[in-house]
Design an enzyme around this catalytic site. Structure first.
Site, PDB file in Angstrom:
ATOM      1  N   ARG A 144       1.117  -1.558   0.716  1.00  0.00           N
ATOM      2  CA  ARG A 144      -0.431  -0.048  -0.117  1.00  0.00           C
ATOM      3  C   ARG A 144       0.545   1.576   0.795  1.00  0.00           C
ATOM      4  O   ARG A 144       0.393   1.981  -1.004  1.00  0.00           O
ATOM      5  CB  ARG A 144      -1.049   0.144   1.396  1.00  0.00           C
ATOM      6  CG  ARG A 144      -1.948   0.892   0.980  1.00  0.00           C
ATOM      7  CD  ARG A 144      -1.132   2.257   1.763  1.00  0.00           C
ATOM      8  NE  ARG A 144      -1.225   1.869   2.883  1.00  0.00           N
ATOM      9  CZ  ARG A 144      -1.457   3.715   3.696  1.00  0.00           C
ATOM     10  NH1 ARG A 144      -0.685   4.300   2.360  1.00  0.00           N
ATOM     11  NH2 ARG A 144      -0.308   3.538   4.999  1.00  0.00           N
ATOM     12  N   ASP A 145       1.725   1.268   0.690  1.00  0.00           N
ATOM     13  CA  ASP A 145       2.922   2.517   1.379  1.00  0.00           C
ATOM     14  C   ASP A 145       3.658   2.585  -0.138  1.00  0.00           C
ATOM     15  O   ASP A 145       4.202   3.077  -0.387  1.00  0.00           O
ATOM     16  CB  ASP A 145       2.961   2.776   1.971  1.00  0.00           C
ATOM     17  CG  ASP A 145       3.203   4.606   2.742  1.00  0.00           C
ATOM     18  OD1 ASP A 145       3.600   5.242   2.338  1.00  0.00           O
ATOM     19  OD2 ASP A 145       2.870   4.418   4.494  1.00  0.00           O
ATOM     20  N   HIS A 158       2.798   4.085  -3.391  1.00  0.00           N
ATOM     21  CA  HIS A 158       3.398   5.310  -3.760  1.00  0.00           C
ATOM     22  C   HIS A 158       4.753   6.068  -4.338  1.00  0.00           C
ATOM     23  O   HIS A 158       4.894   5.960  -5.289  1.00  0.00           O
ATOM     24  CB  HIS A 158       3.785   6.541  -2.398  1.00  0.00           C
ATOM     25  CG  HIS A 158       2.479   6.924  -1.141  1.00  0.00           C
ATOM     26  ND1 HIS A 158       1.289   7.458  -2.171  1.00  0.00           N
ATOM     27  CD2 HIS A 158       1.929   6.633  -0.385  1.00  0.00           C
ATOM     28  CE1 HIS A 158       0.437   7.695  -1.711  1.00  0.00           C
ATOM     29  NE2 HIS A 158       0.954   6.764  -0.432  1.00  0.00           N
ATOM     30  N   SER A 170       3.194  11.126   8.244  1.00  0.00           N
ATOM     31  CA  SER A 170       3.061  11.502   7.543  1.00  0.00           C
ATOM     32  C   SER A 170       4.338  11.800   6.113  1.00  0.00           C
ATOM     33  O   SER A 170       4.495  11.828   5.231  1.00  0.00           O
ATOM     34  CB  SER A 170       2.334  12.128   6.898  1.00  0.00           C
ATOM     35  OG  SER A 170       0.626  11.135   7.591  1.00  0.00           O
ATOM     36  N   HIS A 216       3.385   4.972  12.980  1.00  0.00           N
ATOM     37  CA  HIS A 216       3.563   4.904  11.322  1.00  0.00           C
ATOM     38  C   HIS A 216       4.345   5.545  10.751  1.00  0.00           C
ATOM     39  O   HIS A 216       4.851   6.712  10.848  1.00  0.00           O
ATOM     40  CB  HIS A 216       2.312   4.956  10.501  1.00  0.00           C
ATOM     41  CG  HIS A 216       2.548   4.823   8.915  1.00  0.00           C
ATOM     42  ND1 HIS A 216       2.602   3.486   8.555  1.00  0.00           N
ATOM     43  CD2 HIS A 216       2.937   5.498   8.161  1.00  0.00           C
ATOM     44  CE1 HIS A 216       2.509   3.879   6.931  1.00  0.00           C
ATOM     45  NE2 HIS A 216       3.132   4.790   7.233  1.00  0.00           N
ATOM     46  N   HIS A 233       7.661   7.464   9.249  1.00  0.00           N
ATOM     47  CA  HIS A 233       8.773   7.548   7.386  1.00  0.00           C
ATOM     48  C   HIS A 233       9.720   7.702   8.082  1.00  0.00           C
ATOM     49  O   HIS A 233      10.640   8.298   9.008  1.00  0.00           O
ATOM     50  CB  HIS A 233       8.159   8.738   7.187  1.00  0.00           C
ATOM     51  CG  HIS A 233       7.205   8.194   5.894  1.00  0.00           C
ATOM     52  ND1 HIS A 233       6.762   7.536   5.258  1.00  0.00           N
ATOM     53  CD2 HIS A 233       5.199   7.887   6.287  1.00  0.00           C
ATOM     54  CE1 HIS A 233       6.041   7.168   4.510  1.00  0.00           C
ATOM     55  NE2 HIS A 233       5.312   7.256   5.495  1.00  0.00           N
TER      56      HIS A 233
END
Length: 347
Positions: free
Chosen positions: A15-16, A19, A170, A197, A199
């Site tokens: 999913r991620d 991108h 995010s 989550h 990054h």
């Protein structure tokens, strides 16, 4: 030393990672990676467009494969690992995207919104719970709100039926002290598990993930080889190793998690994220990591520095879903450059 609690690990590679792959993930890649994730023992595998159910569009990028086909392919492979999706009200509707995902056998719906807009998730969370499926609330761009505001928004999601709350970094803007303060407050004041989550824009995804767990998080996200937006996510193979070293209990088979990472490196060769000037500036500016490709295109079109675009987007507090403003910012910077002879630099 008291035993550490069990941790739920969600794999967002399919999913991620969309991108980083311009949403061109194939069914063959879905099937191959889903089998590896199942073998590794990750609790959930998240599948779909980078922006979630219903997001395939000209504005944010069109998926190569319809989401129903991706979900169906993954569902046929997964047994112990449960199938999950990310969705944002506005992209995803109840009657179409959620109902269709239910028909494809999705186990967990992670309903996301900007970190100060939990109100818009009420209908989606309530509906998923009403049909007996698991639902978590996801507060995106959570660096943009104080811990008190995040607690207030998380309590709303809890009241709507959410069975877990995930804070998304995010933009990859957090430092461990930020994570400790925010996760710690939520974990102590909510009745449901809290997650994180990460990054890696500032190179802190693993440190921030461990800070979250030490502060009381029980849900953690990652992707194989960090395959995700911007500089990528917390690499699952590193998370698996660190969690084992730190004594956390998971369902992960370490060697199989390492094998899944090696497979991802082959499947997505040439598209794995890395740290560069643009991703670093994105983290510094606190701008959504998934903007990178849009910013680079606009920078080339208007002959401006993409780093200037990111800093200006940060000043304007632009968030996901406002991709159309990237061109506006680039155009404004180009006009200033034409007037002053140079782009504005961050203060």
């Amino acid at each position: 030393m008291p035993a550490k609690p069990p941790i739920i690990v969600s794999d967002a590679t399919l999913r991620d990672g969309s991108h980083a792959y311009s949403h061109r993930i194939t069914l063959e890649q879905v099937c191959a990676y889903a089998a590896a994730a199942e073998a590794a023992g990750f609790d959930f595998l998240e599948v779909g467009h980078g922006n979630g159910l219903g997001a395939s569009s000209l504005q944010v990028g069109e998926s190569l494969v319809p989401e129903a086909e991706m979900l169906r392919a993954a569902r046929k492979i997964l047994r112990k690992t449960r199938l999950s999706v990310h969705l944002i009200p506005g992209f995803a509707t109840i009657k179409r995207e959620i109902v269709n995902a239910l028909a494809e056998g999705v186990d967990l719906f992670r309903v996301g919104c900007h970190c100060t807009e939990a109100d818009i998730t009420q209908r989606h969370l309530s509906y998923v719970r009403s049909v007996g499926r698991e639902a978590w609330g996801v507060l995106m761009m959570s660096h943009m709100a104080s811990k008190e505001v995040l607690l207030e928004e998380a309590k709303k999601m809890q009241s709507y039926g959410a069975q877990g709350i995930v804070l998304m970094d995010s933009a990859g803007a957090y430092f461990p002290t930020d994570v400790t303060a925010k996760i710690g407050l939520l974990a102590s004041r909510l009745e449901i598990p809290v997650g994180f989550h990460a990054h890696d824009n500032l190179g802190l995804s693993i440190a921030n993930s461990i800070a979250a767990l030490d502060a009381g998080a029980r849900l953690i996200d990652g992707t194989a080889k960090g395959f995700g937006a911007g500089a990528g996510n917390a690499p699952l193979e590193l998370l698996a190793a660190v969690l084992q070293q730190q004594g956390y209990t998971t369902q992960i088979e370490l060697y199989k998690a390492l094998d899944a990472a090696d497979l991802a490196a082959r499947l997505f060769a040439g598209s794995l994220p890395d740290s560069n000037g643009i991703t670093i500036v994105s983290g510094m500016a606190g701008v959504f990591s998934g903007f990178a490709k849009h910013v680079q295109r606009a920078a080339q079109q208007f002959a401006v520095d993409p780093r200037d675009i990111f800093f200006e987007l940060g000043r304007r507090k632009v968030v996901g879903g406002q991709e159309d403003l990237i061109v506006e910012v680039a155009s404004d910077l180009a006009r200033r450059k034409g007037t002053t002879g140079q782009t504005d630099k961050p203060s």
